[in-house]
Every structure is written in structure tokens, then in C-alpha cells.
Scaffold this active site. Sequence first.
Site, PDB file in Angstrom:
ATOM      1  N   THR A 124     -23.346  76.045  55.231  1.00  0.00           N
ATOM      2  CA  THR A 124     -22.518  75.229  56.130  1.00  0.00           C
ATOM      3  C   THR A 124     -23.300  74.050  56.705  1.00  0.00           C
ATOM      4  O   THR A 124     -24.478  74.175  57.060  1.00  0.00           O
ATOM      5  CB  THR A 124     -21.980  76.098  57.273  1.00  0.00           C
ATOM      6  N   GLU A 361     -17.942  83.345  56.456  1.00  0.00           N
ATOM      7  CA  GLU A 361     -17.818  83.792  55.059  1.00  0.00           C
ATOM      8  C   GLU A 361     -16.509  83.284  54.434  1.00  0.00           C
ATOM      9  O   GLU A 361     -15.927  83.924  53.561  1.00  0.00           O
ATOM     10  CB  GLU A 361     -17.891  85.333  54.949  1.00  0.00           C
ATOM     11  N   GLU A 365      -7.981  81.296  56.983  1.00  0.00           N
ATOM     12  CA  GLU A 365      -7.033  80.309  56.440  1.00  0.00           C
ATOM     13  C   GLU A 365      -7.396  79.978  54.984  1.00  0.00           C
ATOM     14  O   GLU A 365      -6.530  79.877  54.112  1.00  0.00           O
ATOM     15  CB  GLU A 365      -7.048  79.041  57.300  1.00  0.00           C
TER      16      GLU A 365
END
Length: 378
Positions: A124, A361, A365
Site C-alpha cells: 500500500t 488485505e 468493497e
Amino acid sequence: SAGLTEEQKEFQKVALDFAAKEMAPHMAEWDEKEIFPVETMRKAAQLGFGGIYVKPDVGGSGLSRLDTSIIFEALSTGCTSTTAYMSIHNMCVWMIDTFGNEEQRRRFCPSLCSMEKFASYCLTEPGSGSDAASLLTSAQRKGDTYVLNGSKAFISGGGDTDVYVVMCRTGGPGPKGISCLVLEKGTPGLSFGKKEKKVGWNSQPTRAVIFEDCVVPVDNRLGAEGQGFSIAMKGLNGGRINIASCSLGAAHASVLLAQEHLTVRKQFGEPLANNQYLQFRLAEMATRLVAARLMVRNAAWALQEGREDAPVLCSMAKLFATDECFAICNQALQMHGGYGYLKDYAVQQFVRDIRVHQILEGTNEVMRMMVARNLLQG
């Protein structure tokens, strides 16, 4: 333990005993003081929990994905936050074991499996969360090294861990331009942001990881150039099972706490356990827990078998289990009334610690998008 082999029941018992004796008594303190319980995790590693699904020749336990799910669920009853970090650590070691060459496996895995050293997963970025393929951290090839520049956000263990599995851009835009490098703490140009203040997951530090002209040997690349996104996604299939399993453990513990509270607490002259409405809610909680557990174990088995539908089953299990288990923990808190909102009662910590499981993880959505895409491409 229904449906488990005798060996799996033994793993479960060992993990539950460890959770009850070594983790649960310290869970609140680790949360309040934000302690990263290194020595406790090293004790867990002595039981084989540092590299659960890593091959035995480099120090791993060589267990299956289902075995792993059972162990993480059991450990999470003692401290969800610490177990969740251990699940990320295990995912990193598995990546090195699976995609690394022999030299890399033998250099990194033994000290990670023993938890002499700890690992962090760096995917990320501040500008790319769910859209991981748009990551910008770059690695420019210069001879037999890469020069790494960029930053990663929300990295579990960041700053306190020793090995960083980093997804970075070595080629053009999109997933095919991404490669995977392994960095060690102390690499010049590697630094860390401030420790984040979080709602839960306080027994593990979270920081930004920053790369400023970090020189990394080409020998530290896992797999081929351009294989990084595939490595990341394969790691996340297992990571989704692991984090769902941690949610199961928190929900299991919360059901037991609610059950005890309803039996002990009296209102209107009788135990809350005599109230039919609360009886029905408790029954629903237990039913949803068992349903979520079956979904997670089914996905773990499919992943272990290498089935084509394993990625979508992992997404379904992660979506369903993390949503349902949060609802179970939240209902358990509600059953405690005002006491549930006090930090003297463990149920509130389970609520805080598993809330983030619906986000990391792959957000739930995104899990819905992946399941829908699979169905519509059917």
C-alpha cells in the site's frame, strides 16, 4: 473442532493453550501501552508458528492452509492484534520461500521462521490502496543493483521489523511493470514515518516506510522482473484467509464472553440469560460464527489444493467472515451494556481490533467487485 483430524485438533489445542496462557493475560496491557510483544511471538515461533506454511528445509512447519487457519483462529482468541501481525509475517516468509531462489530461501527464511527476525509486507502507498497496480514506488536498474525511491503507507511492524518485502515499479505502468524486492533494516536510505495512532491493532506498530535512493542488490529480487504483482496477489489470497481466521477467533472469544455475562448479570430480578430476545441473539451469533468458519475453511482447502476457484472463494470468505465476525463482536459488546464500553472488559478490544479486518488485505468493497467480476465473466 468438528471435522478436523486428530493432528489438527492437536494444533488447535496447542494454539488455544498458548493464547490463554501467554497472550490473553497481557492483551489489554499490550493494547494500552502499545507494546510489540516480541518475546511472546518468539515463544510462539518455538511451537512452529513463525513459518506455519513454509517448507521444513528452511525452518518452516510445512503445514497446510487449513492447518494455518485453525492455528490463527485459536491464537486470535488470546490477542487478535498480535495474531494478525503474525499472519502478515507468515505471509512474507511464504513469499520468500515460494518465489525466492535457494540462496534467498536459505538467507532469509530460517531467522524469520524462528522469529529471530520479523518481516513486513509493503504494498500500500499513500496514493494507491485498493488500486494497488497504480503504485509509484520505483526501482531503477543500475548494473547489478536497483535504486529504490518512494514510500509505503500503513505498514504493519514498520520500523520495528527487520525484513521488508516491497512491491515496486521496475517497468511501465500497470501490473506488469511491478517487481518484488526484499530489503533489510539498516539499508542506507531506508527510513520510517511516525508511529500511527490507531483505534485498534495497538500491539503492532504501524508506520510509513520511506525509500530515498536505497541501493538494493538485484540478488534481492524475488522472481523475475514484472512478476511482483502476481506474487503480491498470490500472497494476498492466503492473507485473506489468515485475516478472516483472526476474525473468527475474536468472534469466538466474544461469544463466550457474552455467554458468561448473560449468565452472571441480573436485571429485573433474574439473569439476562432468561431473556428470550437475548437468547435468540446469542443463537444467531453462534450460527453466524459457524457459517463463517465453514466458509473460511472451505476456501483454505481450495487454496491448498490449487483450485481454479480458490481466489474467488478466498475473497468470499474474507468478505463474509470479517463482516459477520465484526457484527458478532459488536453484538457481544451490546449485550454487556455499559460495561462493554469499559476497557476493563475484553469485548471492546475485540471490537476495536477486528474493525480494520474489513479494510485491509483488500477492502470488502473490493472483495465484492472481485466476486461479481468472477460471476459475470462466468
